[in-house]
Design a protein around this motif. Structure first.
Motif, PDB file in Angstrom:
ATOM      1  N   UNK A  31       0.933  -1.258   0.108  1.00 14.18           N
ATOM      2  CA  UNK A  31       0.058   0.054   0.017  1.00 14.18           C
ATOM      3  C   UNK A  31       1.058   1.208  -0.121  1.00 14.18           C
ATOM      4  N   UNK A  32       0.199   2.086  -0.638  1.00 16.22           N
ATOM      5  CA  UNK A  32       1.016   3.728  -0.417  1.00 16.22           C
ATOM      6  C   UNK A  32       1.159   4.061   0.986  1.00 16.22           C
ATOM      7  N   UNK A  33       2.482   4.893   1.187  1.00 16.84           N
ATOM      8  CA  UNK A  33       2.545   5.379   2.450  1.00 16.84           C
ATOM      9  C   UNK A  33       2.917   6.945   2.297  1.00 16.84           C
ATOM     10  N   UNK A  34       3.546   7.529   3.324  1.00 18.81           N
ATOM     11  CA  UNK A  34       3.840   9.021   3.176  1.00 18.81           C
ATOM     12  C   UNK A  34       4.751   9.229   2.050  1.00 18.81           C
ATOM     13  N   UNK A  35       5.765   8.490   2.145  1.00 19.40           N
ATOM     14  CA  UNK A  35       6.844   8.528   1.190  1.00 19.40           C
ATOM     15  C   UNK A  35       6.987   7.470  -0.029  1.00 19.40           C
ATOM     16  N   UNK A  36       5.888   6.829  -0.133  1.00 20.98           N
ATOM     17  CA  UNK A  36       5.816   5.805  -1.051  1.00 20.98           C
ATOM     18  C   UNK A  36       4.672   6.040  -2.062  1.00 20.98           C
ATOM     19  N   UNK A  37       4.812   6.499  -3.293  1.00 19.69           N
ATOM     20  CA  UNK A  37       3.788   6.770  -4.318  1.00 19.69           C
ATOM     21  C   UNK A  37       3.005   5.440  -4.591  1.00 19.69           C
ATOM     22  N   UNK A  38       1.601   5.717  -4.950  1.00 18.26           N
ATOM     23  CA  UNK A  38       0.638   4.795  -5.284  1.00 18.26           C
ATOM     24  C   UNK A  38       1.422   3.943  -6.694  1.00 18.26           C
ATOM     25  N   UNK A  39       2.069   4.612  -7.600  1.00 16.64           N
ATOM     26  CA  UNK A  39       2.538   3.678  -9.076  1.00 16.64           C
ATOM     27  C   UNK A  39       3.853   2.867  -8.392  1.00 16.64           C
ATOM     28  N   UNK A  40       4.377   2.979  -6.977  1.00 16.77           N
ATOM     29  CA  UNK A  40       5.397   2.141  -6.404  1.00 16.77           C
ATOM     30  C   UNK A  40       4.657   1.044  -5.423  1.00 16.77           C
ATOM     31  N   UNK A  41       3.580   0.631  -5.634  1.00 14.61           N
ATOM     32  CA  UNK A  41       3.052  -0.404  -4.819  1.00 14.61           C
ATOM     33  C   UNK A  41       2.362  -1.219  -5.601  1.00 14.61           C
ATOM     34  N   UNK A  42       2.060  -2.658  -4.778  1.00 15.50           N
ATOM     35  CA  UNK A  42       1.520  -3.505  -5.871  1.00 15.50           C
ATOM     36  C   UNK A  42       0.018  -3.052  -6.194  1.00 15.50           C
ATOM     37  N   UNK A  43      -0.829  -2.360  -5.198  1.00 14.87           N
ATOM     38  CA  UNK A  43      -1.979  -1.888  -5.458  1.00 14.87           C
ATOM     39  C   UNK A  43      -2.048  -0.857  -6.721  1.00 14.87           C
ATOM     40  N   UNK A  44      -0.977  -0.157  -6.765  1.00 14.80           N
ATOM     41  CA  UNK A  44      -0.978   0.646  -7.994  1.00 14.80           C
ATOM     42  C   UNK A  44      -0.458   0.213  -9.335  1.00 14.80           C
ATOM     43  N   UNK A  45       0.455  -0.737  -9.258  1.00 19.90           N
ATOM     44  CA  UNK A  45       0.926  -1.526 -10.278  1.00 19.90           C
ATOM     45  C   UNK A  45       0.000  -2.451 -11.007  1.00 19.90           C
ATOM     46  N   UNK A  46      -0.404  -3.114 -10.015  1.00 19.83           N
ATOM     47  CA  UNK A  46      -1.273  -4.563 -10.566  1.00 19.83           C
ATOM     48  C   UNK A  46      -2.371  -4.308 -11.657  1.00 19.83           C
ATOM     49  N   UNK A  47      -3.020  -2.934 -11.414  1.00 22.63           N
ATOM     50  CA  UNK A  47      -4.035  -2.697 -12.455  1.00 22.63           C
ATOM     51  C   UNK A  47      -3.352  -2.381 -13.907  1.00 22.63           C
ATOM     52  N   UNK A  48      -2.332  -1.656 -13.971  1.00 27.19           N
ATOM     53  CA  UNK A  48      -1.613  -1.231 -15.051  1.00 27.19           C
ATOM     54  C   UNK A  48      -1.221  -2.444 -15.770  1.00 27.19           C
ATOM     55  N   UNK A  49      -0.468  -3.453 -15.006  1.00 23.99           N
ATOM     56  CA  UNK A  49       0.040  -4.670 -15.464  1.00 23.99           C
ATOM     57  C   UNK A  49      -1.248  -5.517 -16.066  1.00 23.99           C
TER      58      UNK A  49
END
Length: 79
Positions: free
Chosen positions: A5-23
């Motif tokens: 999951x995204x956190x304060x210093x981790x962007x959405x596109x650097x997470x499984x939740x963010x990358x999986x739909x794009x994949x």
């Protein structure tokens, strides 16, 4: 390693939740998972994704029923 999951210093596109739909959107035809990885690496969006992160995203998509494996190929689940 990628975060789930995204956190304060981790962007959405650097997470499984963010990358999986794009994949998932990149899967058009059944394809062998290692060939698919090298195709993704050609795309600028996925150029920095590691094999481990890629496999975690595939595991996540499989766990939620979005993809299935048929004859060693990744297939988008129509459900």
């Amino acid at each position: 390693m990628i975060s789930f999951l995204p956190k304060k210093h981790i962007r959405l596109n650097e997470t499984i939740i963010g990358l999986a739909p794009k994949i998932l959107n990149q899967i058009s035809n059944p394809i062998i998972y290692d060939e698919f990885y090298f195709e993704l690496k050609k795309d600028e969006l996925f150029s920095a994704i590691s094999v481990d992160d890629y496999l975690l995203c595939l595991d996540y998509l499989y766990a939620i029923g979005k993809i299935k494996y048929v004859d060693e190929r990744i297939v988008k689940n129509d459900n």
